[in-house]
Design a protein around this motif. Structure first.
Motif, PDB file in Angstrom:
ATOM      1  N   ALA A 118       0.869  -1.179   0.000  1.00  0.00           N
ATOM      2  CA  ALA A 118       0.000   0.000   0.000  1.00  0.00           C
ATOM      3  C   ALA A 118       0.905   1.228   0.000  1.00  0.00           C
ATOM      4  CB  ALA A 118      -0.907  -0.005   1.214  1.00  0.00           C
ATOM      5  N   TRP A 177       3.961   3.878 -11.004  1.00  0.00           N
ATOM      6  CA  TRP A 177       3.261   2.739 -10.422  1.00  0.00           C
ATOM      7  C   TRP A 177       3.868   1.421 -10.894  1.00  0.00           C
ATOM      8  CZ3 TRP A 177       0.866  -1.011 -13.304  1.00  0.00           C
ATOM      9  CH2 TRP A 177       0.535  -0.713 -14.624  1.00  0.00           C
ATOM     10  N   ILE A 180       6.546   0.378  -8.535  1.00  0.00           N
ATOM     11  CA  ILE A 180       6.005  -0.173  -7.281  1.00  0.00           C
ATOM     12  C   ILE A 180       5.601  -1.622  -7.508  1.00  0.00           C
ATOM     13  CG2 ILE A 180       4.132   0.010  -5.579  1.00  0.00           C
ATOM     14  CD1 ILE A 180       4.061   3.071  -6.319  1.00  0.00           C
ATOM     15  N   SER A 181       4.849  -1.825  -8.577  1.00  0.00           N
ATOM     16  CA  SER A 181       4.349  -3.158  -8.869  1.00  0.00           C
ATOM     17  C   SER A 181       5.494  -4.151  -9.065  1.00  0.00           C
ATOM     18  CB  SER A 181       3.461  -3.080 -10.114  1.00  0.00           C
ATOM     19  OG  SER A 181       2.776  -4.267 -10.301  1.00  0.00           O
ATOM     20  N   ILE A 262      -2.727 -14.302 -12.937  1.00  0.00           N
ATOM     21  CA  ILE A 262      -2.765 -12.887 -12.547  1.00  0.00           C
ATOM     22  C   ILE A 262      -1.666 -12.578 -11.519  1.00  0.00           C
ATOM     23  CG2 ILE A 262      -4.505 -13.176 -10.694  1.00  0.00           C
ATOM     24  CD1 ILE A 262      -5.711 -10.461 -11.774  1.00  0.00           C
ATOM     25  N   GLU A 299       3.963  -9.406 -13.588  1.00  0.00           N
ATOM     26  CA  GLU A 299       2.973 -10.415 -13.996  1.00  0.00           C
ATOM     27  C   GLU A 299       3.470 -11.189 -15.224  1.00  0.00           C
ATOM     28  OE1 GLU A 299      -1.569  -9.886 -13.951  1.00  0.00           O
ATOM     29  OE2 GLU A 299      -1.026  -9.681 -16.067  1.00  0.00           O
ATOM     30  N   ARG A 348      -2.928   6.460  -8.875  1.00  0.00           N
ATOM     31  CA  ARG A 348      -1.538   6.174  -9.201  1.00  0.00           C
ATOM     32  C   ARG A 348      -0.689   7.439  -9.268  1.00  0.00           C
ATOM     33  NH1 ARG A 348      -2.695   1.687 -13.943  1.00  0.00           N
ATOM     34  NH2 ARG A 348      -2.908  -0.105 -12.557  1.00  0.00           N
ATOM     35  N   PRO A 349       0.608   7.300  -9.017  1.00  0.00           N
ATOM     36  CA  PRO A 349       1.463   8.496  -9.062  1.00  0.00           C
ATOM     37  C   PRO A 349       1.717   8.973 -10.496  1.00  0.00           C
ATOM     38  CG  PRO A 349       2.764   6.536  -8.514  1.00  0.00           C
ATOM     39  CD  PRO A 349       1.336   6.116  -8.550  1.00  0.00           C
TER      40      PRO A 349
HETATM   41  C1  LIG Z   1      -6.751  -5.767 -15.072  1.00  0.00           C
HETATM   42  C2  LIG Z   1      -5.332  -5.423 -15.337  1.00  0.00           C
HETATM   43  O1  LIG Z   1      -4.974  -4.935 -16.381  1.00  0.00           O
HETATM   44  N1  LIG Z   1      -4.476  -5.728 -14.365  1.00  0.00           N
HETATM   45  C3  LIG Z   1      -3.040  -5.517 -14.469  1.00  0.00           C
HETATM   46  C4  LIG Z   1      -2.641  -4.262 -13.739  1.00  0.00           C
HETATM   47  O2  LIG Z   1      -3.045  -4.497 -12.440  1.00  0.00           O
HETATM   48  P1  LIG Z   1      -3.678  -3.468 -11.502  1.00  0.00           P
HETATM   49  O3  LIG Z   1      -4.453  -2.419 -12.204  1.00  0.00           O
HETATM   50  O4  LIG Z   1      -4.405  -4.315 -10.560  1.00  0.00           O
HETATM   51  O5  LIG Z   1      -2.380  -2.833 -10.850  1.00  0.00           O
HETATM   52  P2  LIG Z   1      -2.418  -2.064  -9.496  1.00  0.00           P
HETATM   53  O6  LIG Z   1      -2.676  -0.635  -9.746  1.00  0.00           O
HETATM   54  O7  LIG Z   1      -3.341  -2.755  -8.581  1.00  0.00           O
HETATM   55  O8  LIG Z   1      -0.918  -2.233  -8.982  1.00  0.00           O
HETATM   56  C5  LIG Z   1      -0.497  -3.435  -8.391  1.00  0.00           C
HETATM   57  C6  LIG Z   1      -0.318  -3.287  -6.880  1.00  0.00           C
HETATM   58  O9  LIG Z   1       0.826  -2.479  -6.607  1.00  0.00           O
HETATM   59  C7  LIG Z   1       0.591  -1.688  -5.442  1.00  0.00           C
HETATM   60  N2  LIG Z   1       0.620  -0.261  -5.778  1.00  0.00           N
HETATM   61  C8  LIG Z   1       0.567   0.155  -7.080  1.00  0.00           C
HETATM   62  C9  LIG Z   1       0.620   1.513  -7.378  1.00  0.00           C
HETATM   63  C10 LIG Z   1       0.715   2.462  -6.342  1.00  0.00           C
HETATM   64  O10 LIG Z   1       0.757   3.685  -6.519  1.00  0.00           O
HETATM   65  N3  LIG Z   1       0.753   2.011  -5.058  1.00  0.00           N
HETATM   66  C11 LIG Z   1       0.696   0.677  -4.759  1.00  0.00           C
HETATM   67  O11 LIG Z   1       0.714   0.305  -3.588  1.00  0.00           O
HETATM   68  C12 LIG Z   1      -0.766  -2.100  -4.904  1.00  0.00           C
HETATM   69  O12 LIG Z   1      -0.602  -3.157  -3.996  1.00  0.00           O
HETATM   70  C13 LIG Z   1      -1.460  -2.602  -6.141  1.00  0.00           C
HETATM   71  O13 LIG Z   1      -2.537  -3.463  -5.837  1.00  0.00           O
HETATM   72  O14 LIG Z   1      -1.232  -4.059 -13.751  1.00  0.00           O
HETATM   73  C14 LIG Z   1      -0.487  -5.075 -13.122  1.00  0.00           C
HETATM   74  C15 LIG Z   1       0.949  -4.668 -13.380  1.00  0.00           C
HETATM   75  O15 LIG Z   1       1.873  -5.435 -12.841  1.00  0.00           O
HETATM   76  C16 LIG Z   1      -0.835  -6.468 -13.705  1.00  0.00           C
HETATM   77  O16 LIG Z   1      -0.268  -6.646 -14.937  1.00  0.00           O
HETATM   78  C17 LIG Z   1      -2.343  -6.683 -13.823  1.00  0.00           C
HETATM   79  O17 LIG Z   1      -2.685  -7.830 -14.579  1.00  0.00           O
END
Ligand SMILES: CC(=O)N[C@H]1[C@@H](OP(=O)(O)OP(=O)(O)OC[C@H]2O[C@@H](n3ccc(=O)[nH]c3=O)[C@H](O)[C@@H]2O)O[C@H](CO)[C@H](O)[C@@H]1O
Ligand SMILES: [Mn+2]
Length: 350
Positions: A118, A177, A180-181, A262, A299, A348-349
């Protein structure tokens, strides 16, 4: 005199209860001595240093349960694939009996680690995911939530169930972001070296933009666990969003691929996940040196890893449904964990 004594004892007891309550509600932030990117102590771990569940420890209690007999000629879910070609179960509602599983796992007093990141504005999402996890995630088991964050003081204070705790771990504020990921692998690896290897038996990485909606329990435990991506579970492999450039270490040709997993949910024994995070961290660094970032960051690398090192258990889309897809089709009978609809631009940042 007697009543004075009683008053004194009563006030003392009250003080103990109040201090105790304050202490248990307060997350442990003692480890926040500045944002340390390096682990406190870096250990080289060998197999003997991990907590693990051995097969012979799982013992079914004969004579205590009344459960339906499994019938070899009557499949419980003829409408979905319940076994991979390498004979790993795919977990769907109707395929398991939680009573049987709990009776085998609960006596072992295992601890399950949940790693949740987080960072930046995602800290706002913590309350919801943690509160819902308390209702549905590994209920009846010991759970350690490892929260990786840049703002320990903003972590919600929750009254957790017994045997469940929050451990805050430092994570730097990045302004992309994607960074971070993809740095999650490195930070999970370090946390396993630092403490999780002697604190938990199983570990899951869970995105923070999620909410638990139904039972998510010990049926999900396994040596190496991947989850089917809710957008791609019925796609042909050439349409998976794997990394297709051979220059990346995450490369998967479009003639290969079992499932598309995922990045928001994977896990396994702490030792298996240690190996996974360590391997992917190296691949990510190699890509970075070669100035290439895989299509879907970690991923993509996870999918390459699972193609090579097949999961021993696969979680169906019940275990990560995407609310953006609306109501799931009939065969997905229950949504256990759902990704929330979020405003990426706002959260997101970049
Ligand atoms: C539906 C879809 O397209 N999902 C893709 C997208 O996931 P998401 O859209 O689910 O990515 P996300 O924004 O949830 O980022 C992943 C995780 O990183 C953490 N986080 C991220 C940004 C931030 O500012 N702060 C922070 O804490 C947080 O735990 C978050 O749950 O991108 C990911 C990149 O790796 C994966 O490829 C996922 O498959
Ligand atoms: Mn997410």
């Amino acid at each position: 005199m007697d009543s004075l004594k009683r008053l004194l004892v009563f006030s003392l007891l009250l003080a103990v209860v109040v201090i105790g309550a304050l202490y248990t509600l307060k997350p442990d932030i003692s480890r926040f001595k500045g944002l340390m990117v390096e682990p406190v102590c870096r250990k080289k771990l060998d197999s003997s240093m991990f907590k693990e569940v051995k097969l012979y420890q799982l013992k079914y209690p004969i004579g205590q349960l009344q459960v339906p007999q499994p019938l070899a000629m009557e499949p419980l879910r003829p409408d979905v694939l319940t076994l991979t070609p390498w004979l790993a179960p795919i977990v769907w509602e109707g395929t398991f009996n939680i009573e049987v599983i709990n009776n085998m796992y609960q006596p072992l007093n295992i601890t399950v680690a949940a790693c949740i990141f987080a960072v930046g504005k995602y800290i706002r999402l913590l309350q919801q995911v943690l509160e819902s996890a308390e209702k549905h995630f590994m209920v009846g088991y010991r759970v350690n939530y490892y929260i990786f964050t840049d703002q320990p003081d903003k972590c919600p204070q929750l009254a957790l169930g017994s045997g469940r705790s929050i451990i805050l771990l430092p994570f730097p504020s990045f302004n992309r972001w994607q960074e971070i990921s993809l740095r999650r692998m490195e930070f999970i690896r370090k946390a396993i070296e630092d403490r999780i290897h002697h604190e938990a038996h199983y570990i899951f990485n869970i995105d923070s933009d999620t909410v638990f909606e139904n039972h998510f329990g010990a049926e999900a435990l396994g040596e190496l666990v991947g989850s089917l991506h809710p957008w791609f579970y019925d796609f042909s492999r050439d349409r998976f969003t794997n990394e297709r450039r051979p220059a990346s270490r995450a490369y998967v040709p479009n003639t290969e691929g079992d499932f598309y997993y995922i990045g928001a949910l994977y896990g396994g024994s702490v030792e298996a996940v240690y190996k996974l995070t360590k391997t992917i961290e190296v691949e990510l660094n190699t890509d970075k040196q070669n100035d290439i970032e895989a299509a879907w960051q970690e991923e993509s690398h996870l999918n390459r890893y699972f193609l090579q090192f097949k999961p021993t258990k696969v979680l169906s889309p019940e275990y990560v449904w995407d609310k953006l897809r609306g109501h799931p089709p009939e065969r997905i009978r229950v949504v256990r964990l759902a990704t929330i609809i979020k405003n990426n631009k706002e959260l997101r940042p970049n």
